[in-house]
Enzyme design. Structure first.
Site, PDB file in Angstrom:
ATOM      1  N   GLY A 420      88.754  13.789  65.000  1.00 33.72           N
ATOM      2  CA  GLY A 420      87.749  12.969  65.453  1.00 33.72           C
ATOM      3  C   GLY A 420      86.859  12.989  64.132  1.00 33.72           C
ATOM      4  N   GLY A 423      79.605   9.984  62.495  1.00 32.30           N
ATOM      5  CA  GLY A 423      78.334   9.922  61.612  1.00 32.30           C
ATOM      6  C   GLY A 423      78.100  11.321  61.038  1.00 32.30           C
ATOM      7  N   GLY A 425      80.183  13.782  60.918  1.00 32.90           N
ATOM      8  CA  GLY A 425      81.409  14.559  59.783  1.00 32.90           C
ATOM      9  C   GLY A 425      82.586  14.288  60.485  1.00 32.90           C
ATOM     10  CB  THR A 426      85.767  14.790  59.198  1.00 33.71           C
ATOM     11  OG1 THR A 426      85.420  13.643  58.529  1.00 33.71           O
ATOM     12  CG2 THR A 426      87.292  14.299  59.676  1.00 33.71           C
ATOM     13  CE  LYS A 440      80.339  17.933  63.314  1.00 35.75           C
ATOM     14  NZ  LYS A 440      79.574  17.660  64.351  1.00 35.75           N
ATOM     15  CG  ASP A 537      74.307  13.295  68.596  1.00 33.21           C
ATOM     16  OD1 ASP A 537      73.968  12.206  69.243  1.00 33.21           O
ATOM     17  OD2 ASP A 537      75.252  13.338  67.653  1.00 33.21           O
TER      18      ASP A 537
END
Ligand SMILES: *[C@@H]1O[C@H](CO)[C@@H](O)[C@H](O)[C@H]1NC(C)=O
Ligand SMILES: *[C@@H]1O[C@H](CO)[C@@H](O)[C@H](O)[C@H]1NC(C)=O
Ligand SMILES: *[C@@H]1O[C@H](CO)[C@@H](O)[C@H](O)[C@H]1NC(C)=O
Ligand SMILES: *[C@@H]1O[C@H](CO)[C@@H](O)[C@H](O)[C@H]1NC(C)=O
Ligand SMILES: *[C@@H]1O[C@H](CO)[C@@H](O)[C@H](O)[C@H]1NC(C)=O
Ligand SMILES: *[C@@H]1O[C@H](CO)[C@@H](O)[C@H](O)[C@H]1NC(C)=O
Ligand SMILES: *[C@@H]1O[C@H](CO)[C@@H](O)[C@H](O)[C@H]1NC(C)=O
Ligand SMILES: *[C@@H]1O[C@H](CO)[C@@H](O)[C@H](O)[C@H]1NC(C)=O
Ligand SMILES: *[C@@H]1O[C@H](CO)[C@@H](O)[C@H](O)[C@H]1NC(C)=O
Ligand SMILES: *[C@@H]1O[C@H](CO)[C@@H](O)[C@H](O)[C@H]1NC(C)=O
Length: 736
Positions: A420, A423, A425-426, A440, A537
């Protein structure tokens, strides 16, 4: 007397001299004829007194017959075939030959004796190359050899009984006899013995012969016995010459008379008698009797002079081979190259060693560098505090991973391992300590934030809730800390409700459960964590589902810890469009109510199965929350709801959720319920759904609260929850 000059055609018996062209230019005195009849005439010889060194070397060139010459003062004349400076020899045509022929009429012999006197000249017969030869089947010839001191008498007898006994090429007494001549001979005469008058062999051997000849060029032939062909043969004699009558040492004492004029000349004692000869030194060629006569030989003109990998360098009188790289001169021999094994091995070893050294140094520096950087980051992110805490707190369940471990787990952040990205990160999937984890990697982190990272990690790591993704560890040895979570296999709620499986049915009770579990998790963060944690978030993409579709709230790592010192934390919030608290957008102050607002949107998504933001919709309908509020106002909630859950029986429950969502989406943060209240309300709604008979009880409660029995909506009695009558009626209208 014999004529001074015998007219005989010139013989070009000498091999075409390669040195002819080069020598001719420096071989005579200036202005002198350099050859006669094709035969080169090198100085000290010369045609005319002024072109020769002395009268001993003065030759005459017979122009009438194109090249007859002879030392002018000799009693006999020779035709010179060639002159050798280095050997000190001239080759002349052997003439005449002495013969002894039997006359059957007169019974007498026709005799031609031979005599040559070279005494008092620099010439003598070469004792090596010349032989005294007698030919005939009944011939005895005598010879008087005289040198400067002595005279010797010699003789040779040759006999045979028939021509059949003769052998071609053999001069061993049968038909042919030969003998050596003494060294230094400069006078020769021979004569025949009368008793060997040839009368017996006259019928097949008319003549006998005696001669001095160059052995190499003569070969006995049977015909010489039976015919007189031998007289016509062009045979040669080799005559030695020398300069003066002293040795080199003596001659050298008088510089002006010393004949070896060239700088690169050497003097040699004559091997055949008094006097000396000049030669060019090794590596030079030319005429040693002339100044500058000896010229350097360009050995390198011969391309094969040096062994292949060498380059030839001509030196005065010599040459040198510079060897190619990897070769060297063989045993101090500058003219041969051989493989320089030692050098090659050395170079190989050197290269290998250097590359190892270089690699080693590089790796070491790189390591040191890396560990420095790692340490810097580790410190910067508050790693030491964290580490200390972890140490003092056994069984903590939180690990600080090394950068290496992370790189290994993600195969160096291989794109194939990405599960995944967004915005923030990855997220990579990886295996750490035999456990599948989600790793992450945040895109960026605020500097001041970063300093508190260790502290935050400590707090986040202590969170232990069944509906919250467990933070297993972190890695601080990188610029932006990496977080390691437990891996949740079934993806996000967002994917579950909006994904490709959209066609599949999700029951209302499942939705309620998810909503309630999520709310529990958030309530835990807000009220049970110390200090409180605001997620910041909340969205369906951050709500994960495990193998049992149990909800797991994730990504609170990027959230803001509630702190008394708000300024410290307020700067870093990463909300998502469609979920973001409008109040927060104005005040930039993240509160627990911001999470509540966002959760309200999640509830809407669960009810409508529509995305929080529909980018294709017109501006006013783009956001799900505004559509929902509009629909509520216009009492058209039905149209917005997901068809799957629009059962008449469930309307009460749906209305309750909608009502709750509306509360959460209140523009004023203060007026929104807390996360705890939301969770409790959802719990209650779930219970209604599961046990509709309990409705009575709640209805009663509601009556108590609202004073109205007719209302379908169920609202839990809480001190914080104030719903005015109007709103309740509105909701009722929706429910119907
Ligand atoms: C000898 O020399 C002459 C003149 O050069 C030549 O014509 C003749 O053929 C020679 N004879 C032999 C046998 O070589
Ligand atoms: C030789 O040289 C001398 C002087 O050096 C000269 O007088 C004489 O004429 C020359 N002789 C010949 C044959 O050239
Ligand atoms: C001598 O020679 C002549 C011719 O050469 C010949 O005819 C004669 O027979 C010879 N005499 C003897 C005795 O051989
Ligand atoms: C030739 O020699 C033989 C003996 O060998 C002798 O008898 C004879 O008289 C000789 N002839 C002459 C002319 O000398
Ligand atoms: C003998 O010698 C003379 C003169 O030298 C000559 O004319 C004659 O031909 C010779 N005879 C023989 C057989 O050689
Ligand atoms: C050889 O010849 C030389 C010169 O003519 C002479 O003096 C000498 O006596 C001779 N020797 C013999 C053995 O005939
Ligand atoms: C050497 O030669 C010189 C002249 O060139 C002469 O005077 C002298 O007598 C000779 N000596 C001998 C031993 O031949
Ligand atoms: C050296 O040689 C020259 C000419 O050949 C002569 O004139 C001179 O006298 C010689 N000198 C000595 C010392 O022999
Ligand atoms: C010969 O050598 C001498 C002394 O070594 C030198 O002065 C002279 O120039 C040389 N001559 C040539 C032609 O090289
Ligand atoms: C020449 O001969 C003399 C005397 O025999 C000797 O001393 C000298 O070394 C010889 N020179 C050469 C170059 O052979």
């Amino acid at each position: 007397m014999r004529p001074m000059v015998l007219i005989i055609q010139l013989l070009l018996l000498i091999s075409p001299s390669k040195s002819k062209a080069t020598i001719s230019s420096v071989n005579t005195l200036p202005g002198c004829q350099d050859s006669c009849g094709g035969v080169p005439i090198p100085y000290p010889f010369g045609i005319g007194r002024n072109c020769s060194m002395s009268e001993d070397f003065e030759l005459r060139c017979d122009t009438t017959s194109n090249g007859i010459f002879t030392p002018h003062y000799l009693p006999d004349s020779f035709m010179i075939m060639d002159i050798s400076l280095s050997l000190g020899q001239v080759r002349v045509i052997d003439d005449p030959i002495s013969y002894w022929c039997y006359n059957n009429k007169t019974k007498k012999n026709n005799v031609s004796n031979w005599e040559l006197d070279l005494r008092g000249t620099p010439y003598r017969f070469d004792h090596v190359k010349n032989k005294f030869v007698v030919i005939g089947c009944d011939t005895l010839a005598y010879v008087n050899f005289t040198d400067n001191q002595n005279s010797y008498l010699g003789g040779c007898v040759s006999g045979c009984y028939s021509p059949e006994s003769l052998i071609d090429g053999s001069c061993s007494g049968i038909g042919c006899c030969q003998t050596y001549i003494p060294k230094g001979t400069n006078y020769i005469s021979f004569w025949f013995d009368d008793n060997f008058n040839g009368s017996e062999v006259y019928n097949f051997n008319p003549c006998g012969y005696a001669m001095l000849i160059e052995e190499e060029r003569f070969k006995f032939n049977k015909e010489y016995i039976t015919t007189n062909k031998l007289v016509d043969k062009n045979m040669s004699v080799v005559i030695d010459w020398a300069i003066g009558n002293t040795t080199c040492d003596v001659a050298r004492t008088n510089k002006s008379s010393f004949a070896c004029k060239s700088n690169n000349s050497i003097c040699l004692n004559s091997s055949s008698g008094p006097g000396y000869l000049c030669n060019c030194e090794n590596g030079y060629q030319g005429n040693p009797y002339l100044e500058e006569g000896c010229r350097d030989i360009d050995e390198c003109a011969n391309q094969n002079q040096c062994f292949k990998p060498g380059k030839c360098h001509n030196l005065p009188g010599s040459y040198r081979c510079s060897c190619s790289f990897g070769w060297h001169n063989k045993n101090n021999n500058l003219r041969e190259c051989e493989l320089n094994l030692a050098l090659l091995i050395g170079i190989c070893a050197g290269v290998v060693a250097l590359s190892f050294l270089g690699l080693g140094t590089y790796v070491m520096l790189e390591r040191r560098n890396l560990s420095k950087v790692k340490e810097k980051y580790f410190q910067q992110h508050g790693g030491w505090i964290l580490l200390e805490k972890i140490k003092s707190n056994q069984g903590f369940g939180f690990t600080i991973f090394t950068r290496q471990q992370i790189e290994q787990a993600t195969k160096n952040f291989d794109n194939a391992n990405i599960i995944g990205s967004g915005g923030q990160g990855t997220v990579y999937k990886g295996t750490l300590r035999d456990q599948i984890v989600a790793i992450k990697k945040c895109k960026m982190v605020n500097e001041s934030k970063s300093k508190e990272f260790g502290k935050e990690m400590l707090i986040l790591s202590q969170i232990n809730h069944k509906n919250i993704v467990k933070l297993l560890g972190c890695c601080l040895e990188v610029e932006i800390p990496i977080l390691i979570y437990e891996f949740i296999p079934n993806g996000t709620l967002s994917h579950y409700i909006h994904g490709k499986r959209q066609g599949s049915c999700i029951s209302l009770s499942t939705r309620l459960r998810i909503a309630q579990e999520s709310a529990e998790a958030l309530a835990y963060l807000h009220f049970s964590a110390s200090p409180p944690i605001f997620h910041g978030d909340v969205k369906t993409a951050n709500i994960l589902l495990d193998q049992n579709y149990t909800t797991k709230v994730s990504d609170f790592g990027a959230s803001i810890l509630a702190s008394t010192d708000e300024a410290q934390f307020v700067t870093f919030v990463q909300g998502t469009r469609g979920y973001l608290d409008p109040e927060y957008m104005q005040s930039c102050q993240l509160t627990d109510k911001s999470d509540v607002y966002s959760f309200g949107v999640v509830l809407l998504e669960l009810l409508t199965r529509k995305p929080a933001i529909d980018v294709h919709a017109p501006e006013e309908k783009r956001s799900l929350s505004s559509r929902f509020l509009l629909a509520m106002k216009e009492k058209k909630l039905q149209e917005l709801l997901d068809d799957e859950i629009k059962h008449e029986d469930d309307m009460e429950v749906i209305t309750a959720v909608a009502k709750l969502a509306k509360e959460c989406l209140n523009m004023k943060g203060e007026e929104r319920p807390t996360m705890k209240e939301v969770a409790e309300e959802l719990d209650r709604i779930r219970k209604i759904k599961q046990h509709p008979w309990g409705q009575e009880y709640y209805s009663k409660e509601r009556e108590i609260l609202l004073g109205e029995a007719s209302h379908d909506i169920v609202i839990e009695h809480t001190s914080y929850f104030s719903i005015d009558k109007g709103e309740a009626e509105e909701s009722l209208a929706v429910g119907r």
